[in-house]
Design a protein around this motif. Structure first.
Motif, PDB file in Angstrom:
ATOM      1  N   LYS A 101      11.667 -12.037 -30.187  1.00  0.00           N
ATOM      2  CA  LYS A 101      11.706 -13.330 -30.863  1.00  0.00           C
ATOM      3  C   LYS A 101      12.733 -14.222 -30.173  1.00  0.00           C
ATOM      4  CE  LYS A 101       9.010 -11.499 -34.001  1.00  0.00           C
ATOM      5  NZ  LYS A 101       7.577 -11.821 -34.076  1.00  0.00           N
ATOM      6  N   GLU A 102      12.647 -15.499 -30.490  1.00  0.00           N
ATOM      7  CA  GLU A 102      13.590 -16.436 -29.893  1.00  0.00           C
ATOM      8  C   GLU A 102      15.026 -16.099 -30.285  1.00  0.00           C
ATOM      9  OE1 GLU A 102      13.652 -21.249 -28.971  1.00  0.00           O
ATOM     10  OE2 GLU A 102      12.487 -20.460 -30.642  1.00  0.00           O
ATOM     11  N   LYS A 103      15.228 -15.542 -31.460  1.00  0.00           N
ATOM     12  CA  LYS A 103      16.565 -15.178 -31.922  1.00  0.00           C
ATOM     13  C   LYS A 103      17.134 -13.997 -31.144  1.00  0.00           C
ATOM     14  CE  LYS A 103      14.820 -12.093 -35.527  1.00  0.00           C
ATOM     15  NZ  LYS A 103      14.783 -11.809 -36.985  1.00  0.00           N
ATOM     16  N   ASP A 104      16.290 -13.286 -30.395  1.00  0.00           N
ATOM     17  CA  ASP A 104      16.765 -12.158 -29.593  1.00  0.00           C
ATOM     18  C   ASP A 104      17.427 -12.602 -28.295  1.00  0.00           C
ATOM     19  OD1 ASP A 104      15.896 -10.178 -31.403  1.00  0.00           O
ATOM     20  OD2 ASP A 104      13.844 -10.323 -30.631  1.00  0.00           O
ATOM     21  N   SER A 105      17.420 -13.887 -28.013  1.00  0.00           N
ATOM     22  CA  SER A 105      18.071 -14.386 -26.794  1.00  0.00           C
ATOM     23  C   SER A 105      19.573 -14.120 -26.866  1.00  0.00           C
ATOM     24  CB  SER A 105      17.832 -15.890 -26.638  1.00  0.00           C
ATOM     25  OG  SER A 105      16.461 -16.170 -26.484  1.00  0.00           O
ATOM     26  N   GLY A 106      20.168 -13.762 -25.735  1.00  0.00           N
ATOM     27  CA  GLY A 106      21.613 -13.541 -25.683  1.00  0.00           C
ATOM     28  C   GLY A 106      22.009 -12.546 -24.608  1.00  0.00           C
ATOM     29  N   TRP A 107      23.270 -12.126 -24.654  1.00  0.00           N
ATOM     30  CA  TRP A 107      23.825 -11.200 -23.670  1.00  0.00           C
ATOM     31  C   TRP A 107      23.628  -9.763 -24.119  1.00  0.00           C
ATOM     32  CZ3 TRP A 107      25.471 -12.359 -18.880  1.00  0.00           C
ATOM     33  CH2 TRP A 107      25.735 -13.692 -18.596  1.00  0.00           C
ATOM     34  N   TYR A 108      23.276  -8.924 -23.153  1.00  0.00           N
ATOM     35  CA  TYR A 108      23.091  -7.501 -23.406  1.00  0.00           C
ATOM     36  C   TYR A 108      23.842  -6.702 -22.343  1.00  0.00           C
ATOM     37  CZ  TYR A 108      19.445  -8.685 -26.795  1.00  0.00           C
ATOM     38  OH  TYR A 108      18.762  -9.184 -27.886  1.00  0.00           O
ATOM     39  N   MET A 109      24.076  -5.422 -22.643  1.00  0.00           N
ATOM     40  CA  MET A 109      24.890  -4.587 -21.757  1.00  0.00           C
ATOM     41  C   MET A 109      24.206  -3.248 -21.466  1.00  0.00           C
ATOM     42  SD  MET A 109      28.690  -3.018 -22.517  1.00  0.00           S
ATOM     43  CE  MET A 109      29.372  -4.631 -22.904  1.00  0.00           C
ATOM     44  N   CYS A 110      24.116  -2.933 -20.142  1.00  0.00           N
ATOM     45  CA  CYS A 110      23.781  -1.578 -19.705  1.00  0.00           C
ATOM     46  C   CYS A 110      25.101  -0.822 -19.596  1.00  0.00           C
ATOM     47  CB  CYS A 110      23.122  -1.586 -18.324  1.00  0.00           C
ATOM     48  SG  CYS A 110      21.501  -2.334 -18.255  1.00  0.00           S
ATOM     49  N   GLY A 111      25.229   0.334 -20.286  1.00  0.00           N
ATOM     50  CA  GLY A 111      26.503   1.043 -20.270  1.00  0.00           C
ATOM     51  C   GLY A 111      26.357   2.519 -19.981  1.00  0.00           C
ATOM     52  N   ILE A 112      27.367   3.070 -19.324  1.00  0.00           N
ATOM     53  CA  ILE A 112      27.478   4.510 -19.089  1.00  0.00           C
ATOM     54  C   ILE A 112      28.762   4.958 -19.768  1.00  0.00           C
ATOM     55  CG2 ILE A 112      27.706   6.339 -17.377  1.00  0.00           C
ATOM     56  CD1 ILE A 112      26.177   4.619 -15.427  1.00  0.00           C
ATOM     57  N   VAL A 123      29.880  -0.519 -17.038  1.00  0.00           N
ATOM     58  CA  VAL A 123      28.919  -1.410 -17.698  1.00  0.00           C
ATOM     59  C   VAL A 123      28.436  -2.497 -16.737  1.00  0.00           C
ATOM     60  CG1 VAL A 123      29.930  -1.033 -19.982  1.00  0.00           C
ATOM     61  CG2 VAL A 123      30.742  -2.925 -18.550  1.00  0.00           C
ATOM     62  N   SER A 124      27.319  -3.119 -17.112  1.00  0.00           N
ATOM     63  CA  SER A 124      26.762  -4.276 -16.399  1.00  0.00           C
ATOM     64  C   SER A 124      26.054  -5.155 -17.423  1.00  0.00           C
ATOM     65  CB  SER A 124      25.783  -3.829 -15.309  1.00  0.00           C
ATOM     66  OG  SER A 124      25.293  -4.940 -14.599  1.00  0.00           O
ATOM     67  N   TYR A 125      26.105  -6.473 -17.219  1.00  0.00           N
ATOM     68  CA  TYR A 125      25.601  -7.415 -18.222  1.00  0.00           C
ATOM     69  C   TYR A 125      24.355  -8.148 -17.720  1.00  0.00           C
ATOM     70  CZ  TYR A 125      30.378  -6.709 -19.891  1.00  0.00           C
ATOM     71  OH  TYR A 125      31.554  -6.151 -20.320  1.00  0.00           O
ATOM     72  N   THR A 126      23.518  -8.553 -18.674  1.00  0.00           N
ATOM     73  CA  THR A 126      22.357  -9.383 -18.372  1.00  0.00           C
ATOM     74  C   THR A 126      22.139 -10.367 -19.517  1.00  0.00           C
ATOM     75  OG1 THR A 126      19.995  -9.379 -17.823  1.00  0.00           O
ATOM     76  CG2 THR A 126      20.734  -7.738 -19.404  1.00  0.00           C
ATOM     77  N   ASN A 127      21.680 -11.555 -19.169  1.00  0.00           N
ATOM     78  CA  ASN A 127      21.418 -12.597 -20.158  1.00  0.00           C
ATOM     79  C   ASN A 127      19.908 -12.738 -20.319  1.00  0.00           C
ATOM     80  OD1 ASN A 127      21.708 -14.706 -21.950  1.00  0.00           O
ATOM     81  ND2 ASN A 127      21.979 -16.260 -20.352  1.00  0.00           N
ATOM     82  N   ILE A 128      19.401 -12.460 -21.524  1.00  0.00           N
ATOM     83  CA  ILE A 128      17.962 -12.516 -21.795  1.00  0.00           C
ATOM     84  C   ILE A 128      17.645 -13.790 -22.566  1.00  0.00           C
ATOM     85  CG2 ILE A 128      16.048 -11.401 -23.020  1.00  0.00           C
ATOM     86  CD1 ILE A 128      17.365  -8.729 -22.472  1.00  0.00           C
ATOM     87  N   LYS A 129      16.650 -14.532 -22.068  1.00  0.00           N
ATOM     88  CA  LYS A 129      16.207 -15.766 -22.727  1.00  0.00           C
ATOM     89  C   LYS A 129      14.771 -15.580 -23.199  1.00  0.00           C
ATOM     90  CE  LYS A 129      19.150 -18.790 -19.942  1.00  0.00           C
ATOM     91  NZ  LYS A 129      19.175 -19.959 -19.015  1.00  0.00           N
ATOM     92  N   VAL A 130      14.586 -15.659 -24.496  1.00  0.00           N
ATOM     93  CA  VAL A 130      13.251 -15.574 -25.090  1.00  0.00           C
ATOM     94  C   VAL A 130      12.778 -16.997 -25.336  1.00  0.00           C
ATOM     95  CG1 VAL A 130      11.851 -14.668 -26.963  1.00  0.00           C
ATOM     96  CG2 VAL A 130      13.857 -13.389 -26.174  1.00  0.00           C
TER      97      VAL A 130
END
Length: 345
Positions: A101-112, A123-130
């Motif tokens: 959903k559009e509300k799911d847009s934001g920053w997320y983290m891949c982590g070990i 960690v590493s970050y990614t910005n997802i835009k819905v």
């Protein structure tokens, strides 16, 4: 001094994460609303046996956990739409998010998860835009005359119930609409809407006049598609050749290799040397003739007495030619070998 020591100790856990670059992923991703997204997170070999996780946020301390490799089906309310899979052989773990959903847009983290007091997680970050709207697999298509091509247009969730159209640009009267069942089919165009997020258009029996721009439309959203129709590949009938019609076979040219080029270069060098020598000889002959022409009474210093006698005789003949009209039958008698005088009769 004590404060600096404490600050240095507090930064020690983060040094491996910044210097080693243990995990990497794409910095920014975009996806249509209502569709799924898979994010790959690559890591170094030494982290193959560690626990991996996916969380929302840009700070580890405040990152909301969504999935972990040691507990894929956790009690998190988002467990049905987020899954995680680790592949130690390929050294990558992937996270799949469904029905975004559009509300799911934001920053997320891949982590070990490293664990321990003196070690921070990698960690590493990614910005997802819905986003909502339309997209197309390919905005430029081509097909041969008489064949068919298929266009796939993807739309976001909010346009599932909207009217879908396929139109030729600049001619709104050409628009074709999907019916109540989400489809349209005629001799030249077939349209199918799966009511989930994909509108499929198949153009049949293409003709050269079909080349041009088209619109894929869902609600108020439109996206352009260009179609290029090409002539069909020509086919030539092959007949057995008769003796009178046979054509001599010419072998294909040999490719130029380094050895063949070296042999050709030696021939070219020889030709250039010969041409240079011939040019020098020609210049020398020309210079000698010009000297004789402009200096008839001053022979070249290196010429022999015989040549001197010939030059003197030529001068006397020219003097006689002013008085005698026709010297065609004149007889010249040389008195002796070393004499420069001659009698003419």
């Amino acid at each position: 001094m004590l404060q600096l020591f404490i600050l240095a100790l507090s930064l020690l856990p983060w040094i491996p994460a910044f210097l080693c670059g243990g995990v990497t992923t794409t910095e920014e991703l975009a996806v249509l609303e209502g569709r799924s997204l898979t994010v790959p997170c690559h890591y170094e070999p030494q982290y193959a046996s560690y626990v991996k996780y996916w969380c929302r946020g840009k700070m580890r301390e405040f990152c909301t956990s969504l999935a972990r490799t040691d507990d894929p089906r956790s009690a998190n309310p988002a467990e049905d739409k987020v899954s995680i899979f680790d592949d130690p052989v390929q050294q990558v773990f992937t996270v799949t998010m469904e029905d975004l959903k559009e509300k799911d847009s934001g920053w997320y983290m891949c982590g070990i998860e490293i664990g321990g007091v003196w070690s921070a997680d990698v960690v590493s970050y990614t910005n997802i835009k819905v986003i909502h709207g339309l997209s197309v697999v390919s905005s430029r298509l081509s097909g041969e005359e008489g064949s068919s091509v298929t266009v796939e247009c993807f739309y976001s969730e909010r346009y599932r119930e909207s009217e879908k159209k396929w139109c030729r640009s600049g001619d709104w009267s050409s628009c074709l609409l999907t019916g109540s069942d989400g489809s349209h089919d005629d001799a030249s165009v077939a349209i199918s809407d799966d009511r989930i997020g994909t509108l499929t258009i198949t153009l049949k029996k293409l003709q050269m006049r079909d080349t041009g721009w088209y619109w894929c439309s869902a609600g108020q959203q439109q996206i352009a598609v260009y179609l290029q129709v090409t002539p069909p590949a020509s086919t030539t009938a092959i007949f057995p050749a008769t003796p009178s019609q046979s054509v001599a076979y010419l072998p294909p040219p040999k490719p130029i290799t380094k050895e063949s080029w070296n042999s050709h270069s030696h021939i070219l060098e020889s030709l250039l040397v010969c041409a240079s020598l011939m040019l020098l000889v020609g210049l020398a002959v020309f210079a000698r003739k010009m000297w004789k022409l402009h200096n008839p009474h001053h022979p070249l210093p290196e010429q022999d007495p015989g040549l001197t006698q010939m030059v003197g005789m030529k001068v006397r003949l020219s003097e006689y030619s002013q008085d005698v009209g026709d010297l065609q039958n004149t007889t010249v008698i040389f008195l002796n070998k070393n004499s420069q005088n001659a009698h003419m009769y």
